[in-house]
Design an enzyme around this catalytic site. Structure first.
Site, mmCIF file in Angstrom:
data_model
loop_
_atom_site.group_PDB
_atom_site.id
_atom_site.type_symbol
_atom_site.label_atom_id
_atom_site.label_comp_id
_atom_site.label_asym_id
_atom_site.label_seq_id
_atom_site.Cartn_x
_atom_site.Cartn_y
_atom_site.Cartn_z
ATOM 1 C CE LYS A 177 -36.785 128.764 76.827
ATOM 2 N NZ LYS A 177 -36.457 127.319 76.866
ATOM 3 C CD GLU A 252 -25.312 132.099 64.234
ATOM 4 O OE1 GLU A 252 -25.247 131.340 63.258
ATOM 5 O OE2 GLU A 252 -24.963 133.296 64.212
ATOM 6 C CB CYS A 286 -25.696 125.954 63.922
ATOM 7 S SG CYS A 286 -24.729 127.033 64.900
ATOM 8 C CD GLU A 384 -29.463 123.192 61.148
ATOM 9 O OE1 GLU A 384 -30.541 123.674 61.550
ATOM 10 O OE2 GLU A 384 -28.350 123.629 61.482
HETATM 11 C C1 UN1 Z 1 -23.005 126.190 67.157
HETATM 12 O O1 UN1 Z 1 -22.915 125.116 66.594
HETATM 13 O O2 UN1 Z 1 -24.100 126.652 67.469
HETATM 14 O O3 UN1 Z 1 -17.479 126.857 65.563
HETATM 15 C C2 UN1 Z 1 -21.841 126.979 67.582
HETATM 16 C C3 UN1 Z 1 -17.854 125.997 66.354
HETATM 17 C C4 UN1 Z 1 -18.140 126.318 67.785
HETATM 18 C C5 UN1 Z 1 -19.432 127.000 67.932
HETATM 19 C C6 UN1 Z 1 -20.550 126.338 67.243
HETATM 20 N N1 UN1 Z 1 -17.088 127.021 68.411
HETATM 21 O O4 UN1 Z 1 -18.006 124.870 66.010
#
Ligand code: UN1
Length: 493
Positions: A177, A252, A286, A384
């Site tokens: 999803k 994550e 993230c 965040e």
């Molecule tokens: C994310 O922000 O959820 O390292 C992943 C990075 C990317 C992945 C980020 N390759 O910035």
């Protein structure tokens, strides 16, 4: 255009009990008057269908040799290479990040496709010497069955690919999803798999919203593992549900990543690292840099350079050539950024640049924003924000700096700029994150590297990509053969 769910190798619509078709609109965040399309507003019945088909498909898929399963992934990779530009453009239209970055997103999916497909020939177990004569012990990695995946909008193809490709090579089947802001990109992935000849039911996509489609997927008894990337709040809800049901999960979640700039740093290089880390993807990664932790001795010089470079960035529609920073994903995200900035200003925090919306084509644009002299306990340094907002925090000693870096609930990514090799190794050893970078930004992980965090970023420290990519989607079965012809008693004889 109306887009359908992809279930059991076919396209299907959500029809309500009253016989009505139910869809939701997906709009372009750079120009909200432009509708990308209508997508299925699915409910638990669609999830049931998809899980049934995945569960049925698993019965045969699990016994297809892994190198054969991988061949389909190689084909999918070739299709992604062929369609990269078209998918990247569609992705920019759908979620706003600039074309160079959406190309990178598709490239990350291509990379993991080749990486996972290659690993299809290396799904090795181990043999362990037995304590007893004429006894053999070996282990294999086996798939669980149906894996439920809930993926975010900031990497609309890369993250689904990180999750789905290893799972499929390992012999699982998938119900995915996607975030309601980026269903188009994942529907594209379903089209790619369809063309590559993936058997029906192995990969299913059900679009919709968290409470009505995501949660039924989490709770479905035939879904053996849940893999989720997204907000901490939702992640904790999922973890609670999974624990109740005794279900495996991989999470994550958030980050509050930092870039440390020491007095030994190449300041120009560090400025570029911060610009890329903080304002790339409009700060919506993230792994984004939301804290710059700077040695007091170089603070003035570095800050001047950073502000000048930030003010040179061009904000606008990511499809245009010279744009550096696109819009935020939606109005809620824009409101959230604004809330943090307003409250920081109200409490007297020192704004250096940005701090306001940008009105353009009814898009959700916000100026790249920098605050300075922020204390480590300030909300800007702890929470965040998921937008283009950076807090500069100064330090005087190495130990003080490490305490600031590690002083948040999250533990995803951190970088240090320094020419002092001892300092860099101490930093790598002591930083409480899953990703540590020296003399480069805190974003931009590659598929060969294990990706994930510790602390509240990844409460059970699960990893994606890299050598650990099969850990969440396989279990290890140990198998023992005794060919002595008699009962041998372990630990007793
Ligand atoms: C994310 O922000 O959820 O390292 C992943 C990075 C990317 C992945 C980020 N390759 O910035």
């Amino acid at each position: 255009m109306i887009y359908k769910n992809y279930i059991n190798g076919a396209w299907s619509e959500k029809i309500s009990a009253g016989g009505f078709k139910e869809t939701f609109d997906n709009v372009n965040p750079a120009d909200t008057t432009k509708v990308i399309g209508q997508f299925q507003n699915s409910c638990e019945f669609c999830i049931d269908d998809a899980v049934e088909s995945a569960s049925e498909a698993f019965k045969t898929w699990k016994n297809v040799p892994a190198p054969k399963r991988a061949e389909i992934l190689f084909k999918a990779a070739e299709i992604l290479v062929r369609d990269k530009e078209c998918i990247a453009k569609g992705m920019t239209l759908e979620m706003g990040k600039i074309l160079a970055e959406t190309r990178g997103d598709v490239q990350e999916a291509i990379d993991i496709a080749y990486y996972a497909a290659g690993a299809g020939r290396r799904l090795t177990g181990e043999t362990v010497p037995s304590e007893l004569e004429n006894k053999w012990s070996m282990s294999v990695r086996l798939p669980y069955g149906v894996i439920g995946m809930i993926t975010p909008w900031n990497f609309p193809i890369a993250i689904p690919a990180w999750k789905a490709f290893p799972a499929i090579v390992a012999g699982n089947t998938v119900v995915l999803k996607p975030a309601e802001d980026t269903p188009w990109s994942v529907i594209k992935l379903a089209e790619v798999f369809h063309e590559a000849g993936l058997p029906k039911g192995v990969f299913n996509v059900v679009t919709g919203f968290g409470p009505t489609a995501g949660m039924p997927l989490v709770k479905h008894p035939k879904v053996k593992v849940i893999s989720f990337t997204g907000s901490s709040a939702t992640g904790h809800l999922i973890a609670k549900e999974c624990s109740k049901l005794g279900k495996k999960y991989s999470l994550e979640l958030g980050g509050k990543n930092s870039i440390t700039v020491t007095k030994n740093a190449d300041l120009d290089l560090a400025v570029e690292g911060v610009i890329f880390g903080a304002f790339g993807t409009t700060g919506q990664r993230c792994t984004a840099c939301s804290r710059v932790i700077i040695d007091k001795k170089v603070k003035k010089e570095f800050t001047e350079k950073l502000v000048a470079r930030t003010e040179s960035l061009k904000i606008g529609d990511g499809l245009e050539d010279d744009i550096d920073v696109g819009p935020l994903i939606n109005e809620k995200a824009l409101d959230k950024v604004e809330r943090y900035v307003t409250s920081a200003l109200a409490s007297g925090d020192d704004l250096l640049t940005g701090g306001h919306r940008i009105k353009m084509n009814s898009g959700w644009f916000y100026a790249p924003t920098i605050f300075t002299d922020i204390t480590p306990d300030n909300a800007l340094a702890q929470e965040e924000i998921f937008g283009p907002v950076v807090a500069i925090i100064e330090y005087e000693t190495f130990d003080e700096m490490m305490n600031i870096v590690n002083g948040t609930r999250y533990g995803l990514s951190a970088a240090i700029y320094t020419k002092d090799i001892n300092e860099s190794f101490k930093f790598m050893r002591d930083v409480e994150t899953g990703l540590a970078y020296v003399n480069t930004s805190c974003i931009g992980a590659e598929v060969g590297q294990n990706f994930g965090g510790i602390k509240d970023t990844s409460p059970i420290s699960s990893r994606e990509a890299g050598s650990q990519m099969f850990d969440a989607v396989t279990y290890v079965k140990n198998m023992v053969v005794d060919f002595s012809g008699k009962l041998q008693k372990a630990q007793i004889e």
